[in-house]
Design a protein around this motif. Structure first.
Motif, PDB file in Angstrom:
ATOM      1  N   ALA A  33       0.809  -1.216   0.000  1.00 48.39           N
ATOM      2  CA  ALA A  33       0.000   0.000   0.000  1.00 48.39           C
ATOM      3  C   ALA A  33       0.846   1.273   0.000  1.00 48.39           C
ATOM      4  CB  ALA A  33      -0.928   0.007   1.222  1.00 48.39           C
ATOM      5  N   GLU A  34       2.025   1.244   0.657  1.00 50.40           N
ATOM      6  CA  GLU A  34       2.744   2.497   0.914  1.00 50.40           C
ATOM      7  C   GLU A  34       4.146   2.572   0.337  1.00 50.40           C
ATOM      8  OE1 GLU A  34       2.666   3.781   4.974  1.00 50.40           O
ATOM      9  OE2 GLU A  34       0.689   2.941   5.305  1.00 50.40           O
ATOM     10  N   CYS A  35       4.713   1.458  -0.109  1.00 52.76           N
ATOM     11  CA  CYS A  35       6.134   1.478  -0.465  1.00 52.76           C
ATOM     12  C   CYS A  35       6.337   1.188  -1.950  1.00 52.76           C
ATOM     13  CB  CYS A  35       6.901   0.459   0.367  1.00 52.76           C
ATOM     14  SG  CYS A  35       8.670   0.506   0.061  1.00 52.76           S
ATOM     15  N   LYS A  36       6.971   2.137  -2.618  1.00 51.26           N
ATOM     16  CA  LYS A  36       7.258   1.944  -4.037  1.00 51.26           C
ATOM     17  C   LYS A  36       8.733   1.588  -4.278  1.00 51.26           C
ATOM     18  CE  LYS A  36       3.172   3.318  -5.575  1.00 51.26           C
ATOM     19  NZ  LYS A  36       2.316   2.490  -4.738  1.00 51.26           N
ATOM     20  N   ILE A  37       9.597   1.950  -3.305  1.00 49.33           N
ATOM     21  CA  ILE A  37      11.034   1.809  -3.576  1.00 49.33           C
ATOM     22  C   ILE A  37      11.662   0.550  -2.995  1.00 49.33           C
ATOM     23  CG2 ILE A  37      11.388   4.294  -3.845  1.00 49.33           C
ATOM     24  CD1 ILE A  37      12.502   4.321  -0.988  1.00 49.33           C
ATOM     25  N   ARG A  38      10.999  -0.099  -2.079  1.00 51.76           N
ATOM     26  CA  ARG A  38      11.520  -1.335  -1.473  1.00 51.76           C
ATOM     27  C   ARG A  38      12.952  -1.153  -0.973  1.00 51.76           C
ATOM     28  NH1 ARG A  38       7.573  -5.735  -2.698  1.00 51.76           N
ATOM     29  NH2 ARG A  38       5.763  -4.415  -2.880  1.00 51.76           N
ATOM     30  N   GLU A  65      21.617  -6.844  13.385  1.00 53.39           N
ATOM     31  CA  GLU A  65      21.012  -5.986  14.414  1.00 53.39           C
ATOM     32  C   GLU A  65      21.510  -4.541  14.357  1.00 53.39           C
ATOM     33  OE1 GLU A  65      21.226  -8.006  18.235  1.00 53.39           O
ATOM     34  OE2 GLU A  65      20.875  -9.925  17.236  1.00 53.39           O
ATOM     35  N   CYS A  66      21.709  -4.045  13.141  1.00 54.72           N
ATOM     36  CA  CYS A  66      22.189  -2.663  12.984  1.00 54.72           C
ATOM     37  C   CYS A  66      21.039  -1.658  13.021  1.00 54.72           C
ATOM     38  CB  CYS A  66      22.952  -2.513  11.675  1.00 54.72           C
ATOM     39  SG  CYS A  66      21.943  -2.669  10.188  1.00 54.72           S
ATOM     40  N   GLY A  67      19.818  -2.086  12.698  1.00 50.45           N
ATOM     41  CA  GLY A  67      18.657  -1.203  12.748  1.00 50.45           C
ATOM     42  C   GLY A  67      18.419  -0.359  11.504  1.00 50.45           C
ATOM     43  N   THR A  68      19.257  -0.512  10.499  1.00 52.71           N
ATOM     44  CA  THR A  68      19.129   0.311   9.292  1.00 52.71           C
ATOM     45  C   THR A  68      17.764   0.151   8.632  1.00 52.71           C
ATOM     46  OG1 THR A  68      21.499   0.090   8.937  1.00 52.71           O
ATOM     47  CG2 THR A  68      20.184   0.826   7.061  1.00 52.71           C
ATOM     48  N   CYS A  69      17.269  -1.054   8.560  1.00 51.99           N
ATOM     49  CA  CYS A  69      15.998  -1.294   7.879  1.00 51.99           C
ATOM     50  C   CYS A  69      14.841  -0.582   8.579  1.00 51.99           C
ATOM     51  CB  CYS A  69      15.719  -2.785   7.764  1.00 51.99           C
ATOM     52  SG  CYS A  69      15.738  -3.651   9.343  1.00 51.99           S
ATOM     53  N   THR A  70      14.921  -0.449   9.888  1.00 51.46           N
ATOM     54  CA  THR A  70      13.822   0.200  10.614  1.00 51.46           C
ATOM     55  C   THR A  70      13.749   1.685  10.287  1.00 51.46           C
ATOM     56  OG1 THR A  70      15.169   0.658  12.567  1.00 51.46           O
ATOM     57  CG2 THR A  70      14.026  -1.445  12.512  1.00 51.46           C
ATOM     58  N   VAL A  71      14.879   2.259   9.888  1.00 47.14           N
ATOM     59  CA  VAL A  71      14.902   3.667   9.483  1.00 47.14           C
ATOM     60  C   VAL A  71      14.456   3.804   8.030  1.00 47.14           C
ATOM     61  CG1 VAL A  71      16.389   5.687   9.159  1.00 47.14           C
ATOM     62  CG2 VAL A  71      16.752   4.177  11.117  1.00 47.14           C
ATOM     63  N   ALA A  72      14.839   2.863   7.194  1.00 49.12           N
ATOM     64  CA  ALA A  72      14.597   2.962   5.757  1.00 49.12           C
ATOM     65  C   ALA A  72      13.162   2.633   5.357  1.00 49.12           C
ATOM     66  CB  ALA A  72      15.560   2.033   5.013  1.00 49.12           C
ATOM     67  N   CYS A  73      12.492   1.812   6.137  1.00 46.57           N
ATOM     68  CA  CYS A  73      11.159   1.351   5.730  1.00 46.57           C
ATOM     69  C   CYS A  73      10.062   2.277   6.231  1.00 46.57           C
ATOM     70  CB  CYS A  73      10.925  -0.058   6.260  1.00 46.57           C
ATOM     71  SG  CYS A  73      11.843  -1.282   5.341  1.00 46.57           S
ATOM     72  N   PRO A  74       8.937   2.307   5.513  1.00 43.37           N
ATOM     73  CA  PRO A  74       7.827   3.144   5.951  1.00 43.37           C
ATOM     74  C   PRO A  74       7.303   2.676   7.313  1.00 43.37           C
ATOM     75  CG  PRO A  74       7.357   2.113   3.830  1.00 43.37           C
ATOM     76  CD  PRO A  74       8.641   1.556   4.307  1.00 43.37           C
ATOM     77  N   PRO A  75       6.654   3.569   8.042  1.00 41.65           N
ATOM     78  CA  PRO A  75       6.143   3.197   9.355  1.00 41.65           C
ATOM     79  C   PRO A  75       5.254   1.959   9.281  1.00 41.65           C
ATOM     80  CG  PRO A  75       5.856   5.534   8.962  1.00 41.65           C
ATOM     81  CD  PRO A  75       6.356   4.935   7.677  1.00 41.65           C
ATOM     82  N   GLN A  76       5.453   1.109  10.227  1.00 42.80           N
ATOM     83  CA  GLN A  76       4.636  -0.096  10.429  1.00 42.80           C
ATOM     84  C   GLN A  76       4.755  -1.158   9.340  1.00 42.80           C
ATOM     85  OE1 GLN A  76       1.385   2.368  11.115  1.00 42.80           O
ATOM     86  NE2 GLN A  76       2.438   2.969  12.972  1.00 42.80           N
ATOM     87  N   ALA A  77       5.681  -0.995   8.397  1.00 37.47           N
ATOM     88  CA  ALA A  77       5.881  -2.065   7.414  1.00 37.47           C
ATOM     89  C   ALA A  77       6.671  -3.217   8.027  1.00 37.47           C
ATOM     90  CB  ALA A  77       6.603  -1.534   6.178  1.00 37.47           C
ATOM     91  N   LEU A  78       7.497  -2.888   9.008  1.00 41.58           N
ATOM     92  CA  LEU A  78       8.293  -3.908   9.681  1.00 41.58           C
ATOM     93  C   LEU A  78       7.976  -3.921  11.161  1.00 41.58           C
ATOM     94  CD1 LEU A  78      11.928  -3.324   8.376  1.00 41.58           C
ATOM     95  CD2 LEU A  78      10.317  -5.070   7.627  1.00 41.58           C
ATOM     96  N   HIS A  79       7.892  -5.111  11.705  1.00 36.96           N
ATOM     97  CA  HIS A  79       7.945  -5.218  13.162  1.00 36.96           C
ATOM     98  C   HIS A  79       9.331  -5.759  13.455  1.00 36.96           C
ATOM     99  CE1 HIS A  79       6.856  -5.937  17.310  1.00 36.96           C
ATOM    100  NE2 HIS A  79       7.451  -7.103  17.192  1.00 36.96           N
ATOM    101  N   TRP A  80      10.136  -4.969  14.137  1.00 38.08           N
ATOM    102  CA  TRP A  80      11.525  -5.335  14.415  1.00 38.08           C
ATOM    103  C   TRP A  80      11.784  -5.158  15.891  1.00 38.08           C
ATOM    104  CZ3 TRP A  80      16.066  -4.216  16.627  1.00 38.08           C
ATOM    105  CH2 TRP A  80      17.240  -4.738  16.092  1.00 38.08           C
ATOM    106  N   GLU A  81      12.373  -6.150  16.511  1.00 42.33           N
ATOM    107  CA  GLU A  81      12.795  -6.023  17.908  1.00 42.33           C
ATOM    108  C   GLU A  81      14.073  -6.815  18.080  1.00 42.33           C
ATOM    109  OE1 GLU A  81       9.447  -7.612  19.986  1.00 42.33           O
ATOM    110  OE2 GLU A  81       9.885  -9.664  19.401  1.00 42.33           O
ATOM    111  N   TYR A  82      14.818  -6.520  19.110  1.00 44.06           N
ATOM    112  CA  TYR A  82      16.021  -7.301  19.355  1.00 44.06           C
ATOM    113  C   TYR A  82      15.622  -8.731  19.688  1.00 44.06           C
ATOM    114  CZ  TYR A  82      19.029  -3.226  19.324  1.00 44.06           C
ATOM    115  OH  TYR A  82      19.713  -2.124  18.926  1.00 44.06           O
ATOM    116  N   PRO A  83      16.451  -9.696  19.288  1.00 43.85           N
ATOM    117  CA  PRO A  83      16.174 -11.081  19.674  1.00 43.85           C
ATOM    118  C   PRO A  83      16.140 -11.205  21.202  1.00 43.85           C
ATOM    119  CG  PRO A  83      17.878 -10.995  17.981  1.00 43.85           C
ATOM    120  CD  PRO A  83      17.645  -9.582  18.438  1.00 43.85           C
ATOM    121  N   ARG A  84      15.478 -12.240  21.668  1.00 42.10           N
ATOM    122  CA  ARG A  84      15.430 -12.469  23.111  1.00 42.10           C
ATOM    123  C   ARG A  84      16.839 -12.698  23.657  1.00 42.10           C
ATOM    124  NH1 ARG A  84      11.161 -17.047  24.323  1.00 42.10           N
ATOM    125  NH2 ARG A  84      12.500 -18.211  22.920  1.00 42.10           N
ATOM    126  N   GLY A  85      16.988 -12.482  24.947  1.00 37.56           N
ATOM    127  CA  GLY A  85      18.297 -12.619  25.587  1.00 37.56           C
ATOM    128  C   GLY A  85      18.944 -13.956  25.282  1.00 37.56           C
TER     129      GLY A  85
END
Ligand code: SF4
Length: 94
Positions: A33-38, A65-85
């Motif tokens: 719905a929101e991303c044209k550039i992938r 676990e660099c977090g780059t994708c969470t900045v690059a992707c539109p809001p709410q397209a990714l659910h990203w969290e650190y792996p469990r301990g």
């Protein structure tokens, strides 16, 4: 003493896979719905993301676990969290 390349250093890392508990979930309905550039296909240094049959797929086991994708992707397209301990990437060279 031989200096290692970045690729050689990355190959020394270990990954504890938290099988059945992905720390990345792609919401493809948002991508469509929101991303044209992938952007995720191009920004991830570990090439975690791929496009398969028009859908974005995350092979999360290789995530650095660099977090780059969470900045690059539109809001709410990714659910990203650190792996469990105790799981995820274990860096050998910082
Ligand atoms: Fe790739 Fe970094 Fe996102 Fe992990 S956090 S999927 S390595 S861009």
């Amino acid at each position: 003493m031989k200096r290692l390349t970045v690729t050689e250093k990355l190959a020394q890392n270990k990954y504890e896979l938290d099988d059945g508990h992905p720390h990345i979930v792609v919401h493809n309905e948002v991508c469509e719905a929101e991303c044209k550039i992938r952007a995720c296909l191009f920004v991830c240094p570990a090439e975690v993301y791929s496009e398969q049959n028009g859908k974005i797929v995350a092979d999360w086991a290789g995530c650095l676990e660099c977090g780059t994708c969470t900045v690059a992707c539109p809001p709410q397209a990714l659910h990203w969290e650190y792996p469990r301990g105790g799981f995820g990437i274990i860096y050998r060279y910082g």
